[in-house]
Scaffold this active site. Structure first.
Site, PDB file in Angstrom:
ATOM      1  N   GLU A 102      19.720 -22.974  61.336  1.00  0.00           N
ATOM      2  CA  GLU A 102      19.946 -24.106  62.252  1.00  0.00           C
ATOM      3  C   GLU A 102      18.955 -25.232  61.959  1.00  0.00           C
ATOM      4  O   GLU A 102      19.302 -26.411  61.940  1.00  0.00           O
ATOM      5  CB  GLU A 102      19.806 -23.629  63.693  1.00  0.00           C
ATOM      6  CG  GLU A 102      19.862 -24.736  64.736  1.00  0.00           C
ATOM      7  CD  GLU A 102      18.716 -24.660  65.707  1.00  0.00           C
ATOM      8  OE1 GLU A 102      17.961 -25.654  65.811  1.00  0.00           O
ATOM      9  OE2 GLU A 102      18.550 -23.613  66.369  1.00  0.00           O
ATOM     10  N   GLU A 177      10.991 -24.450  56.651  1.00  0.00           N
ATOM     11  CA  GLU A 177      11.511 -24.177  57.985  1.00  0.00           C
ATOM     12  C   GLU A 177      11.406 -22.710  58.379  1.00  0.00           C
ATOM     13  O   GLU A 177      11.310 -22.395  59.562  1.00  0.00           O
ATOM     14  CB  GLU A 177      12.978 -24.622  58.076  1.00  0.00           C
ATOM     15  CG  GLU A 177      13.198 -26.098  57.807  1.00  0.00           C
ATOM     16  CD  GLU A 177      12.490 -26.975  58.832  1.00  0.00           C
ATOM     17  OE1 GLU A 177      12.470 -26.601  60.027  1.00  0.00           O
ATOM     18  OE2 GLU A 177      11.961 -28.030  58.422  1.00  0.00           O
TER      19      GLU A 177
END
Length: 503
Positions: A102, A177
């Site tokens: 995401e 991330e």
């Protein structure tokens, strides 16, 4: 006045991220309507419904080439236009793949090869909402804006991000991330770092979050809800780039996508806009189903730990959550006698084949003076415009009669019903008949409700095509009057009593 905007580079050509205009745009005309079965811009309308709560029409479309679904809400009265794309993303472990992905897809894409276009949009667009969320079983990418040009730009950036992210070709995005090694001091061991890794370390340090997570995961240990979709910091470093890339390829596909539009933007343009993105894909079979949790055979106790400070007193740091869900036969309950203060059975009496045993068990498990309340549907009740209406309408086509259960008939004789409870050991017994409204407002609601009942669906599936169409037409005709009068209802009997001093 036209403040400066931020440009996103789109494969070598300028593309304005926003249209910052002080002059309000003219209202968009959205008098569009669709018929079920209508085809337009690569989509087929499969359901049409007026949504009273929102005072607008809603249409469910399916993409012809990929099977993607679109819920299109045509609301000319609301200038705040909203869009979302949702993928079902059930994780198989707690490495945080859904959460990391995401974050990662919003770190540049094929059309917008920036490091963080999401951040640029947050700073400069006219958005009224812009975010992305990971749930235990799905991942959502919603945007909203009152400015039509800005709205289209947000959609364009998001669609390119989810279907063509830079992350699946650049391992550095996963490292940024998700997780990576970092050297803080020359003589110290390597440390794990990463946006999601650090975020989840904070989540896992919260006692309330740890308590809730342990309870929920322990209730569904054999399903997708038995792992942490957000990621356990101890398992996030197990996430590899190949796993990351394959997860995107499997679940971030139009065949696994559901789209949402709402607002006063042109409804036809929604279909055309999405089709341009989806047409380069072919339909695939995506196994993203949510498996049910097998029933526990015995009570289960789970103990977990949470972090506290070195100098904290842990004598009052214990948290306890108790819960019990037992599946059993109402005619032979798996409980000790006289262990409950209340007994409630909603429509259970009409489902049992042995009403005497059910009432006897209800009295047995109640403490003396305990209260019982039970309701039951009345088969073929005059005025019943739900189950009874369906049975009467389909009877000429061969629909089988209701099962010959006492619980389906006894509501017609309230005195007999009262006597049955007294015989089972109840006192102060009262009984009455009533109606339960079914929240069906449209013909589509009524038909969907009927088709959702296993006996009705099984019966209709056994008819040939001509008989099935005739039966469905008969149901539609029978539903017209009660729907018009707002009186789709089930006839029920209700009885209550207090457990006597002795079973």
């Amino acid at each position: 006045v036209q403040p400066s905007g931020v440009s996103l580079c789109a494969e070598g050509r300028g593309f304005s991220a926003v249209a910052r205009q002080a002059v309000a745009e003219a209202p968009v005309k959205t008098g569009t309507s669709y018929e079920v079965g209508q085809k337009l811009h690569g989509w087929t309308c499969v359901r049409s419904e007026y949504v009273k709560e929102f005072s607008c029409s809603g249409y469910l479309f399916q993409h012809d080439k990929t099977g993607a679904e679109l819920m299109s809400m045509v609301q000319p009265a609301d200038e705040n236009k909203t869009f979302s794309v949702v993928f079902r993303t059930p994780p198989e472990n707690s490495n945080g793949i859904a959460h990391v992905l995401e974050h990662s897809v919003l770190c540049g894409s094929r059309k917008y090869p920036l490091k963080e276009p999401f951040v640029e949009l947050m700073k400069s667009s006219l958005q009224t909402f812009l975010n992305a969320m990971t749930f235990p079983d799905r991942t959502c990418y919603p945007v909203a804006s009152c400015n039509l040009k800005d709205f289209y730009n947000l959609i364009d950036v998001y669609l390119d991000a989810v279907f063509h992210p830079r992350a699946i070709n650049d391992p550095r995005v996963l490292a940024q991330e998700g997780w990576h090694y970092e050297v803080e001091k020359k003589d110290e061991p390597l440390k794990y770092k990463g946006v999601v890794f650090n975020e989840m370390k904070g989540v896992y340090s919260n006692p309330d979050a740890a308590h809730g997570r342990l309870a929920n995961m322990s209730m569904f240990p054999d399903t997708q809800y038995g792992v942490d979709s957000g990621g356990d910091p101890r398992e996030i470093p197990n996430l590899t780039f190949d796993y990351f890339k394959n997860f995107h390829g499997k679940f971030y596909h139009p065949s696994n996508a559901k789209f949402w539009f709402y607002g006063d933007d042109p409804a036809d343009d929604r279909l055309e806009l999405l089709d341009k993105f989806l047409s380069e894909f072919d339909k695939i079979e995506v196994d993203s189903k949510i498996v049910p949790q097998p029933l526990f055979k015995e009570p289960k106790t789970v103990v977990g730990e949470f972090a506290v400070g070195e100098d904290e007193d842990i004598s009052k740091k214990t948290m306890i959550r108790r819960g019990k869900c037992v599946v059993g036969d109402s005619t032979a309950l798996p409980f000790e006698s006289a262990c409950f203060d209340r007994y409630v059975s909603n429509l259970g009496c009409c489902c049992t084949s042995d009403l005497t045993a059910k009432l006897s068990e209800a009295r047995r498990v109640l403490k003396p003076g305990g209260l019982a309340a039970m309701s039951m549907r009345i088969a073929e009740q005059e005025g019943d415009t739900s189950f009874a209406l369906t049975a009467r309408t389909l009877k000429p086509f061969g629909y089988p009669p209701q099962p010959d259960r006492e619980g389906l008939r006894i509501g017609l004789d309230l005195e007999l019903l009262r006597e049955r409870l007294r015989s089972a050991g109840f006192e102060d017994v009262i009984a009455w008949r009533s109606w339960v409204s079914v929240p069906l407002q449209t013909l589509d609601d009524f038909m969907q409700w009927n088709l959702g009942q296993p006996p009705v669906r099984k019966f209709l599936d056994g008819l040939n095509e001509e008989q099935r169409e005739q039966a469905l037409a008969a149901l539609r005709g029978a539903a017209a009057k009660p729907l018009a009068e707002g009186a789709v209802q089930i006839g029920v009997a209700v009885v209550s009593g207090r457990a006597g001093s002795a079973p």
